[in-house]
Motif scaffolding. Structure first.
Motif, short mmCIF file in Angstrom:
data_model
loop_
_atom_site.label_atom_id
_atom_site.label_comp_id
_atom_site.label_asym_id
_atom_site.label_seq_id
_atom_site.Cartn_x
_atom_site.Cartn_y
_atom_site.Cartn_z
N MET A 1 0.82 -1.19 0.00
CA MET A 1 0.00 0.00 0.00
C MET A 1 0.87 1.26 0.00
SD MET A 1 -3.31 0.05 0.01
CE MET A 1 -4.72 0.86 0.60
N LEU A 2 1.83 1.34 0.93
CA LEU A 2 2.74 2.48 0.99
C LEU A 2 3.52 2.62 -0.32
CD1 LEU A 2 4.21 4.80 2.48
CD2 LEU A 2 5.76 3.07 3.41
N GLU A 3 4.03 1.49 -0.82
CA GLU A 3 4.81 1.51 -2.07
C GLU A 3 3.99 2.07 -3.22
OE1 GLU A 3 4.59 -1.13 -0.05
OE2 GLU A 3 6.65 -1.61 0.53
N GLN A 4 2.74 1.63 -3.33
CA GLN A 4 1.88 2.09 -4.42
C GLN A 4 1.55 3.57 -4.28
OE1 GLN A 4 1.10 0.26 -7.25
NE2 GLN A 4 0.62 2.34 -7.90
N ALA A 5 1.27 4.00 -3.06
CA ALA A 5 0.95 5.41 -2.83
C ALA A 5 2.13 6.30 -3.21
CB ALA A 5 0.54 5.64 -1.37
N PHE A 6 3.34 5.89 -2.79
CA PHE A 6 4.53 6.67 -3.13
C PHE A 6 4.78 6.66 -4.63
CE2 PHE A 6 8.96 7.64 -3.73
CZ PHE A 6 9.14 8.73 -2.90
N ALA A 7 4.65 5.47 -5.25
CA ALA A 7 4.85 5.35 -6.70
C ALA A 7 3.86 6.23 -7.46
CB ALA A 7 4.73 3.89 -7.13
N ASP A 8 2.63 6.31 -6.99
CA ASP A 8 1.62 7.14 -7.65
C ASP A 8 2.01 8.62 -7.60
OD1 ASP A 8 0.14 4.87 -8.19
OD2 ASP A 8 -1.41 5.28 -6.66
N VAL A 9 2.45 9.09 -6.43
CA VAL A 9 2.85 10.50 -6.29
C VAL A 9 4.06 10.79 -7.17
CG1 VAL A 9 3.81 12.21 -4.68
CG2 VAL A 9 1.86 10.81 -4.00
N TYR A 10 5.06 9.91 -7.11
CA TYR A 10 6.27 10.08 -7.92
C TYR A 10 5.92 10.10 -9.42
CZ TYR A 10 10.89 9.07 -9.89
OH TYR A 10 12.04 9.11 -10.63
N SER A 11 5.07 9.18 -9.84
CA SER A 11 4.66 9.12 -11.25
C SER A 11 3.91 10.37 -11.68
CB SER A 11 3.78 7.88 -11.50
OG SER A 11 4.54 6.71 -11.39
N LYS A 12 3.06 10.88 -10.81
CA LYS A 12 2.32 12.09 -11.17
C LYS A 12 3.25 13.29 -11.37
CE LYS A 12 -2.23 10.91 -9.45
NZ LYS A 12 -3.38 11.34 -8.64
N PHE A 13 4.27 13.42 -10.52
CA PHE A 13 5.24 14.50 -10.72
C PHE A 13 5.98 14.32 -12.05
CE2 PHE A 13 5.04 15.48 -6.09
CZ PHE A 13 4.82 16.84 -6.20
N LYS A 14 6.43 13.08 -12.34
CA LYS A 14 7.13 12.83 -13.60
C LYS A 14 6.22 13.09 -14.79
CE LYS A 14 8.36 8.60 -13.07
NZ LYS A 14 8.89 7.26 -13.28
N LEU A 15 5.01 12.58 -14.74
CA LEU A 15 4.09 12.75 -15.87
C LEU A 15 3.75 14.21 -16.11
CD1 LEU A 15 1.74 9.69 -15.33
CD2 LEU A 15 3.43 10.01 -17.16
N HIS A 16 3.59 14.98 -15.04
CA HIS A 16 3.33 16.41 -15.22
C HIS A 16 4.50 17.08 -15.93
CE1 HIS A 16 3.20 20.69 -14.14
NE2 HIS A 16 1.92 20.53 -14.30
N PHE A 17 5.73 16.73 -15.52
CA PHE A 17 6.92 17.29 -16.16
C PHE A 17 6.95 16.92 -17.64
CE2 PHE A 17 11.44 16.84 -17.38
CZ PHE A 17 11.80 18.18 -17.31
N TYR A 18 6.76 15.64 -17.95
CA TYR A 18 6.79 15.19 -19.35
C TYR A 18 5.69 15.87 -20.16
CZ TYR A 18 9.63 11.40 -17.37
OH TYR A 18 10.59 10.68 -16.72
N GLN A 19 4.53 16.03 -19.58
CA GLN A 19 3.42 16.70 -20.26
C GLN A 19 3.82 18.12 -20.65
OE1 GLN A 19 -0.02 17.68 -17.74
NE2 GLN A 19 -1.27 16.49 -19.18
#
Length: 157
Positions: A1-19
């Motif tokens: 659960m913690l791993e997925q929550a952290f991965a989701d936040v990290y991915s959202k920051f990366k995806l926003h940058f790429y966008q």
């Protein structure tokens, strides 16, 4: 659960940058390749490294690093500043042109930080800050950041 929550936040920051980077390609503003973008992020995070420090960190040869650095200098995103202590040594310093490019990612960080401060109590915000500092300083020793320049990650209040 913690791993997925952290991965989701990290991915959202990366995806926003790429966008935002891709939107610049649409308007022809972007002049950095993907590898150059990664190089610039590393150089900025390392806090004014020498070419050898950069090469060592990314585990490439100093001549290969020098080639990448020279390309970034020609594009105006990076400059070499001579050391006052050792005139043979040069530090890699990002330019305002890169700061402007870089801010497409970190303005979102400021937005998210503002939302955190609005959503959580001051005590919870202090606890988040404490936990992130411990994660960065103690639990991620493989990736050292120089303290004076690491502050560029903190959003301006």
């Amino acid at each position: 659960m913690l791993e997925q929550a952290f991965a989701d936040v990290y991915s959202k920051f990366k995806l926003h940058f790429y966008q935002k980077v891709f939107s610049r390609f649409q308007s022809r503003e972007a002049s950095l390749t993907t590898v150059e973008t990664f190089c610039m992020e590393i150089i900025q995070a390392l806090g004014k490294p020498t070419i050898n420090e950069f090469a060592s960190f990314v585990q490439i040869s100093p001549p290969n690093a020098a080639y990448k650095v020279n390309s970034l200098i020609k594009k105006g995103y990076l400059k070499k500043v001579q050391s006052e202590n050792d005139r043979r040594e040069y530090f890699l310093v990002v330019t305002q042109k890169y700061e402007d490019y870089y801010n497409i990612s970190y303005s979102y960080l400021s937005t998210v930080m503002s939302r955190i401060k609005d959503r959580f109590s001051p005590e919870d915000v202090a606890k988040i800050e404490e936990m992130l500092t411990i994660i960065s300083d103690e639990l991620m020793p493989e990736i050292p950041l120089k303290s004076p320049n690491a502050s560029h990650y903190a959003p301006e209040a």
